[in-house]
Write a protein that holds these residues in place. Structure first.
Motif, PDB file in Angstrom:
ATOM      1  N   PHE A  16       0.841  -1.203   0.000  1.00 17.32           N
ATOM      2  CA  PHE A  16       0.000   0.000   0.000  1.00 17.32           C
ATOM      3  C   PHE A  16       0.876   1.253   0.000  1.00 17.32           C
ATOM      4  O   PHE A  16       0.618   2.200  -0.751  1.00 17.32           O
ATOM      5  CB  PHE A  16      -0.927   0.020   1.227  1.00 17.32           C
ATOM      6  N   LEU A  40      -2.287  -2.128  -7.129  1.00 16.11           N
ATOM      7  CA  LEU A  40      -2.934  -1.709  -5.883  1.00 16.11           C
ATOM      8  C   LEU A  40      -4.336  -2.302  -5.766  1.00 16.11           C
ATOM      9  O   LEU A  40      -4.714  -2.809  -4.702  1.00 16.11           O
ATOM     10  CB  LEU A  40      -2.991  -0.188  -5.782  1.00 16.11           C
ATOM     11  N   ALA A  44      -5.279  -4.756  -2.765  1.00 14.35           N
ATOM     12  CA  ALA A  44      -6.315  -4.335  -1.808  1.00 14.35           C
ATOM     13  C   ALA A  44      -7.464  -5.337  -1.782  1.00 14.35           C
ATOM     14  O   ALA A  44      -8.012  -5.638  -0.715  1.00 14.35           O
ATOM     15  CB  ALA A  44      -6.809  -2.931  -2.155  1.00 14.35           C
ATOM     16  N   THR A  48      -8.340  -7.157   1.670  1.00 16.54           N
ATOM     17  CA  THR A  48      -9.689  -6.950   2.220  1.00 16.54           C
ATOM     18  C   THR A  48     -10.395  -8.291   2.381  1.00 16.54           C
ATOM     19  O   THR A  48     -11.008  -8.565   3.425  1.00 16.54           O
ATOM     20  CB  THR A  48     -10.516  -6.027   1.312  1.00 16.54           C
ATOM     21  N   LEU A  94     -11.167   2.731  -4.606  1.00 13.42           N
ATOM     22  CA  LEU A  94     -10.303   3.014  -3.458  1.00 13.42           C
ATOM     23  C   LEU A  94     -11.115   3.487  -2.253  1.00 13.42           C
ATOM     24  O   LEU A  94     -10.807   3.129  -1.108  1.00 13.42           O
ATOM     25  CB  LEU A  94      -9.236   4.049  -3.831  1.00 13.42           C
ATOM     26  N   PHE A  97     -12.670   0.402  -0.776  1.00 15.08           N
ATOM     27  CA  PHE A  97     -11.675  -0.331   0.014  1.00 15.08           C
ATOM     28  C   PHE A  97     -11.451   0.352   1.358  1.00 15.08           C
ATOM     29  O   PHE A  97     -11.401  -0.311   2.401  1.00 15.08           O
ATOM     30  CB  PHE A  97     -10.341  -0.436  -0.730  1.00 15.08           C
ATOM     31  N   ALA A  98     -11.296   1.668   1.366  1.00 16.15           N
ATOM     32  CA  ALA A  98     -11.054   2.397   2.621  1.00 16.15           C
ATOM     33  C   ALA A  98     -12.215   2.198   3.586  1.00 16.15           C
ATOM     34  O   ALA A  98     -12.005   1.906   4.773  1.00 16.15           O
ATOM     35  CB  ALA A  98     -10.826   3.882   2.332  1.00 16.15           C
ATOM     36  N   VAL A 132      -3.168   1.903   5.974  1.00 10.09           N
ATOM     37  CA  VAL A 132      -3.813   1.455   4.738  1.00 10.09           C
ATOM     38  C   VAL A 132      -4.805   2.504   4.230  1.00 10.09           C
ATOM     39  O   VAL A 132      -4.787   2.864   3.046  1.00 10.09           O
ATOM     40  CB  VAL A 132      -4.493   0.086   4.940  1.00 10.09           C
ATOM     41  N   THR A 135      -2.942   5.553   2.896  1.00 10.85           N
ATOM     42  CA  THR A 135      -2.288   5.317   1.596  1.00 10.85           C
ATOM     43  C   THR A 135      -3.326   5.160   0.485  1.00 10.85           C
ATOM     44  O   THR A 135      -3.067   5.577  -0.657  1.00 10.85           O
ATOM     45  CB  THR A 135      -1.343   4.100   1.639  1.00 10.85           C
ATOM     46  N   LEU A 136      -4.487   4.589   0.778  1.00  7.57           N
ATOM     47  CA  LEU A 136      -5.535   4.502  -0.227  1.00  7.57           C
ATOM     48  C   LEU A 136      -6.022   5.901  -0.615  1.00  7.57           C
ATOM     49  O   LEU A 136      -6.246   6.189  -1.802  1.00  7.57           O
ATOM     50  CB  LEU A 136      -6.697   3.656   0.273  1.00  7.57           C
ATOM     51  N   SER A 139      -3.326   7.560  -2.655  1.00 10.24           N
ATOM     52  CA  SER A 139      -3.346   6.958  -3.991  1.00 10.24           C
ATOM     53  C   SER A 139      -4.506   7.524  -4.822  1.00 10.24           C
ATOM     54  O   SER A 139      -4.334   7.835  -6.005  1.00 10.24           O
ATOM     55  CB  SER A 139      -3.477   5.439  -3.895  1.00 10.24           C
TER      56      SER A 139
END
Length: 143
Positions: A16, A40, A44, A48, A94, A97-98, A132, A135-136, A139
């Motif tokens: 990440f 990525l 991820a 996850t 993203l 994912f977060a 994480v 960084t997400l 990104s």
């Protein structure tokens, strides 16, 4: 030996961090691995699903409400991020994912309050989730 999860968790956050740095420095392709977005997104998705799967595994020994909830939330999370990976634009993915990492952390916090996981594990999860999610977001800003 039991504390290996802390080292493995920190090592697991490195991709990440590396991908976020690639986006910041406008590196679109990672040698051998391919496009930074794909690297990525795939990583991820795996992590996850792995974290959700760890909740599924925990339900096997529980004979309470968590024994009912964990396999459902685990499967829902894994399928949601998989479908998102397949159909959503990268920046939206993203965010999904977060949010998923934050929801999985919230579940771990609830498990801790019910004395089903250790404080040390939860503390590690807080730190890794912070890394994480940060960084997400980085990104997503630079991708």
């Amino acid at each position: 030996m039991k504390k290996n999860y802390q080292y493995l968790a920190f090592l697991g956050s490195l991709p990440f961090l590396i991908c976020a740095a690639c986006f910041v420095f406008n590196v679109q392709d990672i040698p051998i691995l391919g496009g930074t977005r794909n690297v990525l997104g795939a990583y991820a998705l795996v992590i996850t699903s792995f974290m959700a799967g760890s909740h599924w595994g925990q339900h096997l020994d529980l004979d309470n409400k968590w024994g009912d909830y964990l396999p459902i939330t685990s499967n829902f999370t894994a399928v949601l991020v998989w479908i998102g990976f397949l159909i959503l634009p990268f920046k939206v993915l993203l965010i999904i994912f977060a949010i998923s990492f934050l929801v999985l952390l919230w579940i771990d916090q609830e498990l801790r309050q019910n004395d089903l996981i250790s404080f040390e594990y939860l503390r590690t999860r807080y730190l890794i989730t912070l890394i994480v999610v940060f960084t997400l977001l980085i990104s997503g800003i630079y991708a």
